[in-house]
Scaffold this motif. Structure first.
Motif, PDB file in Angstrom:
ATOM      1  N   PHE A  44       0.817  -1.212   0.000  1.00 54.99           N
ATOM      2  CA  PHE A  44       0.000   0.000   0.000  1.00 54.99           C
ATOM      3  C   PHE A  44       0.855   1.268   0.000  1.00 54.99           C
ATOM      4  O   PHE A  44       0.491   2.275  -0.627  1.00 54.99           O
ATOM      5  N   ILE A  45       1.986   1.219   0.671  1.00 52.98           N
ATOM      6  CA  ILE A  45       2.899   2.367   0.654  1.00 52.98           C
ATOM      7  C   ILE A  45       3.441   2.571  -0.760  1.00 52.98           C
ATOM      8  O   ILE A  45       3.495   3.694  -1.266  1.00 52.98           O
ATOM      9  N   GLN A  46       3.836   1.474  -1.413  1.00 50.54           N
ATOM     10  CA  GLN A  46       4.335   1.578  -2.789  1.00 50.54           C
ATOM     11  C   GLN A  46       3.238   2.069  -3.732  1.00 50.54           C
ATOM     12  O   GLN A  46       3.491   2.877  -4.627  1.00 50.54           O
ATOM     13  N   LEU A  47       2.023   1.605  -3.551  1.00 49.93           N
ATOM     14  CA  LEU A  47       0.887   2.037  -4.372  1.00 49.93           C
ATOM     15  C   LEU A  47       0.626   3.535  -4.186  1.00 49.93           C
ATOM     16  O   LEU A  47       0.396   4.261  -5.153  1.00 49.93           O
ATOM     17  N   ALA A  48       0.690   4.009  -2.954  1.00 49.11           N
ATOM     18  CA  ALA A  48       0.491   5.436  -2.674  1.00 49.11           C
ATOM     19  C   ALA A  48       1.593   6.263  -3.325  1.00 49.11           C
ATOM     20  O   ALA A  48       1.325   7.309  -3.928  1.00 49.11           O
ATOM     21  N   MET A  49       2.832   5.809  -3.229  1.00 50.44           N
ATOM     22  CA  MET A  49       3.942   6.538  -3.838  1.00 50.44           C
ATOM     23  C   MET A  49       3.818   6.560  -5.359  1.00 50.44           C
ATOM     24  O   MET A  49       4.103   7.568  -6.002  1.00 50.44           O
ATOM     25  N   LEU A  50       3.373   5.457  -5.946  1.00 49.66           N
ATOM     26  CA  LEU A  50       3.158   5.398  -7.394  1.00 49.66           C
ATOM     27  C   LEU A  50       2.058   6.365  -7.811  1.00 49.66           C
ATOM     28  O   LEU A  50       2.183   7.072  -8.811  1.00 49.66           O
ATOM     29  N   SER A  51       0.988   6.427  -7.032  1.00 50.82           N
ATOM     30  CA  SER A  51      -0.110   7.353  -7.333  1.00 50.82           C
ATOM     31  C   SER A  51       0.356   8.799  -7.292  1.00 50.82           C
ATOM     32  O   SER A  51       0.001   9.604  -8.147  1.00 50.82           O
ATOM     33  N   ILE A  52       1.161   9.127  -6.315  1.00 48.20           N
ATOM     34  CA  ILE A  52       1.690  10.491  -6.201  1.00 48.20           C
ATOM     35  C   ILE A  52       2.593  10.802  -7.390  1.00 48.20           C
ATOM     36  O   ILE A  52       2.507  11.870  -7.996  1.00 48.20           O
ATOM     37  N   ALA A  53       3.445   9.848  -7.737  1.00 46.00           N
ATOM     38  CA  ALA A  53       4.362  10.055  -8.864  1.00 46.00           C
ATOM     39  C   ALA A  53       3.598  10.245 -10.173  1.00 46.00           C
ATOM     40  O   ALA A  53       3.965  11.088 -10.998  1.00 46.00           O
ATOM     41  N   LEU A  54       2.536   9.493 -10.390  1.00 43.62           N
ATOM     42  CA  LEU A  54       1.759   9.609 -11.624  1.00 43.62           C
ATOM     43  C   LEU A  54       0.976  10.916 -11.680  1.00 43.62           C
ATOM     44  O   LEU A  54       0.764  11.474 -12.754  1.00 43.62           O
ATOM     45  N   SER A  55       0.553  11.426 -10.536  1.00 43.05           N
ATOM     46  CA  SER A  55      -0.248  12.654 -10.533  1.00 43.05           C
ATOM     47  C   SER A  55       0.600  13.901 -10.750  1.00 43.05           C
ATOM     48  O   SER A  55       0.071  14.957 -11.069  1.00 43.05           O
ATOM     49  N   ILE A  56       1.902  13.803 -10.612  1.00 41.76           N
ATOM     50  CA  ILE A  56       2.771  14.959 -10.818  1.00 41.76           C
ATOM     51  C   ILE A  56       2.677  15.459 -12.252  1.00 41.76           C
ATOM     52  O   ILE A  56       2.701  16.651 -12.521  1.00 41.76           O
ATOM     53  N   ASP A  57       2.528  14.545 -13.204  1.00 43.75           N
ATOM     54  CA  ASP A  57       2.481  14.907 -14.620  1.00 43.75           C
ATOM     55  C   ASP A  57       1.038  15.017 -15.136  1.00 43.75           C
ATOM     56  O   ASP A  57       0.796  15.015 -16.323  1.00 43.75           O
ATOM     57  N   ALA A  58       0.075  15.131 -14.234  1.00 43.58           N
ATOM     58  CA  ALA A  58      -1.330  15.205 -14.635  1.00 43.58           C
ATOM     59  C   ALA A  58      -1.629  16.546 -15.299  1.00 43.58           C
ATOM     60  O   ALA A  58      -0.874  17.506 -15.178  1.00 43.58           O
ATOM     61  N   GLN A  59      -2.764  16.610 -15.983  1.00 48.54           N
ATOM     62  CA  GLN A  59      -3.182  17.858 -16.622  1.00 48.54           C
ATOM     63  C   GLN A  59      -3.470  18.915 -15.562  1.00 48.54           C
ATOM     64  O   GLN A  59      -4.007  18.612 -14.501  1.00 48.54           O
ATOM     65  N   ASP A  60      -3.139  20.134 -15.876  1.00 50.20           N
ATOM     66  CA  ASP A  60      -3.438  21.257 -14.998  1.00 50.20           C
ATOM     67  C   ASP A  60      -4.600  22.023 -15.616  1.00 50.20           C
ATOM     68  O   ASP A  60      -4.417  22.892 -16.460  1.00 50.20           O
ATOM     69  N   VAL A  61      -5.817  21.673 -15.204  1.00 48.12           N
ATOM     70  CA  VAL A  61      -7.026  22.236 -15.797  1.00 48.12           C
ATOM     71  C   VAL A  61      -7.070  23.753 -15.639  1.00 48.12           C
ATOM     72  O   VAL A  61      -7.377  24.487 -16.578  1.00 48.12           O
ATOM     73  N   ARG A  62      -6.720  24.226 -14.473  1.00 53.85           N
ATOM     74  CA  ARG A  62      -6.751  25.674 -14.224  1.00 53.85           C
ATOM     75  C   ARG A  62      -5.818  26.397 -15.200  1.00 53.85           C
ATOM     76  O   ARG A  62      -6.164  27.431 -15.759  1.00 53.85           O
TER      77      ARG A  62
END
Length: 99
Positions: free
Chosen positions: A5-23
């Motif tokens: 779960f810690i690895q999954l959380a870290m992966l989620s954070i890493a993937l969201s860094i390059d997410a679209q910036d709608v604003r």
């Protein structure tokens, strides 16, 4: 299991860094905030297909239902109607019905 779960959380954070910036996207083009009222831009190519010999090229937008459903201002509907009405008044043949 905790390590997973810690690895999954870290992966989620890493993937969201390059997410679209709608604003940021909306601030760069405020029309993007219009949802399904956003009018798609017209053709942007620089070189158009030449008209066949004896014909004069023109462009008319299709007001369709799929995707972009509405134009933003009344002028975007009234101006084509005015042009087509003027053509009709001058005897230029076309098929047009006003609803």
């Amino acid at each position: 299991m905790r390590k997973f779960f810690i690895q999954l959380a870290m992966l989620s954070i890493a993937l969201s860094i390059d997410a679209q910036d709608v604003r940021k996207e909306i601030l760069s083009n405020y029309c993007l905030s219009a949802s399904n009222y956003l009018a798609y831009p017209g053709p942007s190519q620089n070189k158009l297909t030449p008209a066949p010999k004896g014909y004069k090229p023109f462009y008319i937008s299709h007001y369709g239902r799929h995707g972009s459903r509405y134009l933003i201002g009344d002028n975007e509907y009234d101006k084509p109607l005015q042009i087509l009405s003027e053509a009709d008044k001058n005897g230029i043949a076309f098929s047009f019905s006003q609803g």
